[in-house]
Write a protein that holds these residues in place. Structure first.
Motif, PDB file in Angstrom:
ATOM      1  N   MET A   1      88.118 121.092  73.939  1.00 62.68           N
ATOM      2  CA  MET A   1      87.009 120.188  74.160  1.00 62.68           C
ATOM      3  C   MET A   1      86.985 119.121  73.073  1.00 62.68           C
ATOM      4  O   MET A   1      86.594 118.005  73.341  1.00 62.68           O
ATOM      5  N   GLY A   2      87.340 119.460  71.854  1.00 58.26           N
ATOM      6  CA  GLY A   2      87.406 118.473  70.794  1.00 58.26           C
ATOM      7  C   GLY A   2      86.098 118.216  70.065  1.00 58.26           C
ATOM      8  O   GLY A   2      86.052 117.387  69.174  1.00 58.26           O
ATOM      9  N   VAL A   3      85.028 118.896  70.429  1.00 56.99           N
ATOM     10  CA  VAL A   3      83.737 118.719  69.769  1.00 56.99           C
ATOM     11  C   VAL A   3      83.264 120.085  69.296  1.00 56.99           C
ATOM     12  O   VAL A   3      83.283 121.049  70.050  1.00 56.99           O
ATOM     13  N   SER A   4      82.846 120.158  68.036  1.00 55.59           N
ATOM     14  CA  SER A   4      82.412 121.439  67.494  1.00 55.59           C
ATOM     15  C   SER A   4      81.056 121.852  68.079  1.00 55.59           C
ATOM     16  O   SER A   4      80.251 121.006  68.469  1.00 55.59           O
ATOM     17  N   PRO A   5      80.797 123.159  68.144  1.00 53.83           N
ATOM     18  CA  PRO A   5      79.491 123.634  68.627  1.00 53.83           C
ATOM     19  C   PRO A   5      78.334 123.068  67.797  1.00 53.83           C
ATOM     20  O   PRO A   5      77.270 122.772  68.338  1.00 53.83           O
ATOM     21  N   ARG A   6      78.533 122.893  66.509  1.00 59.09           N
ATOM     22  CA  ARG A   6      77.471 122.345  65.657  1.00 59.09           C
ATOM     23  C   ARG A   6      77.155 120.900  66.050  1.00 59.09           C
ATOM     24  O   ARG A   6      75.996 120.484  66.062  1.00 59.09           O
ATOM     25  N   THR A   7      78.182 120.130  66.388  1.00 56.03           N
ATOM     26  CA  THR A   7      77.965 118.745  66.814  1.00 56.03           C
ATOM     27  C   THR A   7      77.187 118.704  68.121  1.00 56.03           C
ATOM     28  O   THR A   7      76.264 117.903  68.284  1.00 56.03           O
ATOM     29  N   ILE A   8      77.534 119.592  69.042  1.00 53.39           N
ATOM     30  CA  ILE A   8      76.815 119.659  70.322  1.00 53.39           C
ATOM     31  C   ILE A   8      75.353 120.005  70.083  1.00 53.39           C
ATOM     32  O   ILE A   8      74.449 119.390  70.658  1.00 53.39           O
ATOM     33  N   ARG A   9      75.119 120.982  69.204  1.00 53.21           N
ATOM     34  CA  ARG A   9      73.731 121.370  68.902  1.00 53.21           C
ATOM     35  C   ARG A   9      72.967 120.213  68.283  1.00 53.21           C
ATOM     36  O   ARG A   9      71.809 119.950  68.642  1.00 53.21           O
ATOM     37  N   THR A  10      73.586 119.498  67.345  1.00 56.56           N
ATOM     38  CA  THR A  10      72.932 118.354  66.706  1.00 56.56           C
ATOM     39  C   THR A  10      72.562 117.288  67.734  1.00 56.56           C
ATOM     40  O   THR A  10      71.450 116.748  67.708  1.00 56.56           O
ATOM     41  N   LEU A  11      73.474 116.995  68.646  1.00 50.69           N
ATOM     42  CA  LEU A  11      73.200 115.994  69.683  1.00 50.69           C
ATOM     43  C   LEU A  11      72.091 116.461  70.623  1.00 50.69           C
ATOM     44  O   LEU A  11      71.223 115.665  71.011  1.00 50.69           O
ATOM     45  N   LEU A  12      72.110 117.745  70.985  1.00 52.08           N
ATOM     46  CA  LEU A  12      71.051 118.274  71.844  1.00 52.08           C
ATOM     47  C   LEU A  12      69.694 118.209  71.163  1.00 52.08           C
ATOM     48  O   LEU A  12      68.690 117.866  71.793  1.00 52.08           O
ATOM     49  N   GLU A  13      69.651 118.545  69.875  1.00 51.93           N
ATOM     50  CA  GLU A  13      68.385 118.490  69.145  1.00 51.93           C
ATOM     51  C   GLU A  13      67.860 117.055  69.091  1.00 51.93           C
ATOM     52  O   GLU A  13      66.672 116.811  69.270  1.00 51.93           O
ATOM     53  N   TYR A  14      68.749 116.103  68.865  1.00 51.21           N
ATOM     54  CA  TYR A  14      68.370 114.697  68.819  1.00 51.21           C
ATOM     55  C   TYR A  14      67.812 114.246  70.173  1.00 51.21           C
ATOM     56  O   TYR A  14      66.758 113.621  70.257  1.00 51.21           O
ATOM     57  N   LYS A  15      68.530 114.587  71.236  1.00 50.41           N
ATOM     58  CA  LYS A  15      68.088 114.193  72.581  1.00 50.41           C
ATOM     59  C   LYS A  15      66.772 114.869  72.962  1.00 50.41           C
ATOM     60  O   LYS A  15      65.935 114.280  73.637  1.00 50.41           O
ATOM     61  N   ALA A  16      66.602 116.122  72.547  1.00 52.86           N
ATOM     62  CA  ALA A  16      65.362 116.832  72.857  1.00 52.86           C
ATOM     63  C   ALA A  16      64.167 116.115  72.235  1.00 52.86           C
ATOM     64  O   ALA A  16      63.133 115.932  72.880  1.00 52.86           O
ATOM     65  N   ILE A  17      64.298 115.709  70.990  1.00 49.87           N
ATOM     66  CA  ILE A  17      63.224 114.964  70.325  1.00 49.87           C
ATOM     67  C   ILE A  17      62.991 113.642  71.051  1.00 49.87           C
ATOM     68  O   ILE A  17      61.855 113.248  71.301  1.00 49.87           O
ATOM     69  N   TRP A  18      64.064 112.977  71.408  1.00 54.29           N
ATOM     70  CA  TRP A  18      63.987 111.682  72.086  1.00 54.29           C
ATOM     71  C   TRP A  18      63.202 111.785  73.405  1.00 54.29           C
ATOM     72  O   TRP A  18      62.416 110.921  73.750  1.00 54.29           O
ATOM     73  N   TYR A  19      63.439 112.877  74.150  1.00 53.65           N
ATOM     74  CA  TYR A  19      62.802 113.053  75.454  1.00 53.65           C
ATOM     75  C   TYR A  19      61.542 113.926  75.416  1.00 53.65           C
ATOM     76  O   TYR A  19      60.980 114.261  76.456  1.00 53.65           O
ATOM     77  N   GLY A  20      61.117 114.311  74.228  1.00 58.23           N
ATOM     78  CA  GLY A  20      59.904 115.103  74.097  1.00 58.23           C
ATOM     79  C   GLY A  20      60.068 116.558  74.503  1.00 58.23           C
ATOM     80  O   GLY A  20      59.100 117.215  74.879  1.00 58.23           O
ATOM     81  N   SER A  21      61.287 117.059  74.424  1.00 53.49           N
ATOM     82  CA  SER A  21      61.561 118.462  74.752  1.00 53.49           C
ATOM     83  C   SER A  21      61.821 119.234  73.471  1.00 53.49           C
ATOM     84  O   SER A  21      61.673 118.709  72.383  1.00 53.49           O
ATOM     85  N   ARG A  22      62.215 120.475  73.625  1.00 54.87           N
ATOM     86  CA  ARG A  22      62.553 121.274  72.459  1.00 54.87           C
ATOM     87  C   ARG A  22      63.771 122.133  72.751  1.00 54.87           C
ATOM     88  O   ARG A  22      64.056 122.457  73.908  1.00 54.87           O
ATOM     89  N   ILE A  23      64.466 122.502  71.712  1.00 55.73           N
ATOM     90  CA  ILE A  23      65.626 123.378  71.799  1.00 55.73           C
ATOM     91  C   ILE A  23      65.222 124.720  71.203  1.00 55.73           C
ATOM     92  O   ILE A  23      64.677 124.774  70.105  1.00 55.73           O
ATOM     93  N   ILE A  24      65.475 125.782  71.923  1.00 57.35           N
ATOM     94  CA  ILE A  24      65.202 127.120  71.421  1.00 57.35           C
ATOM     95  C   ILE A  24      66.547 127.766  71.092  1.00 57.35           C
ATOM     96  O   ILE A  24      67.380 127.977  71.978  1.00 57.35           O
ATOM     97  N   VAL A  25      66.756 128.065  69.824  1.00 59.45           N
ATOM     98  CA  VAL A  25      68.013 128.651  69.372  1.00 59.45           C
ATOM     99  C   VAL A  25      67.895 130.167  69.458  1.00 59.45           C
ATOM    100  O   VAL A  25      66.947 130.756  68.952  1.00 59.45           O
TER     101      VAL A  25
END
Length: 64
Positions: A1-25
């Motif tokens: 895939m070429g993208v680390s799991p940490r990078t995916i999590r960081t992007l998801l957290e950013y998008k969640a804030i942007w859209y008013g959602s939350r990420i549950i780890v």
């Protein structure tokens, strides 16, 4: 895939804030080993292959 799991999590957290959602780890320990029907934990399921299939009509074939 070429993208680390940490990078995916960081992007998801950013998008969640942007859209008013939350990420549950969730702690990954036992997530693919626990039977959703009876709660039995099969310690060998990660070694043996994919998580066991769901039982039919409440019958669980996982070892307890």
């Amino acid at each position: 895939m070429g993208v680390s799991p940490r990078t995916i999590r960081t992007l998801l957290e950013y998008k969640a804030i942007w859209y008013g959602s939350r990420i549950i780890v969730v702690d990954p320990a036992h997530t693919s080993q626990t039977c959703s029907a009876c709660g039995a934990v099969d310690a060998a399921s990660r070694i043996a292959g994919p998580a066991s299939s769901a039982p039919v009509a409440g019958r669980c074939s996982m070892p307890t």
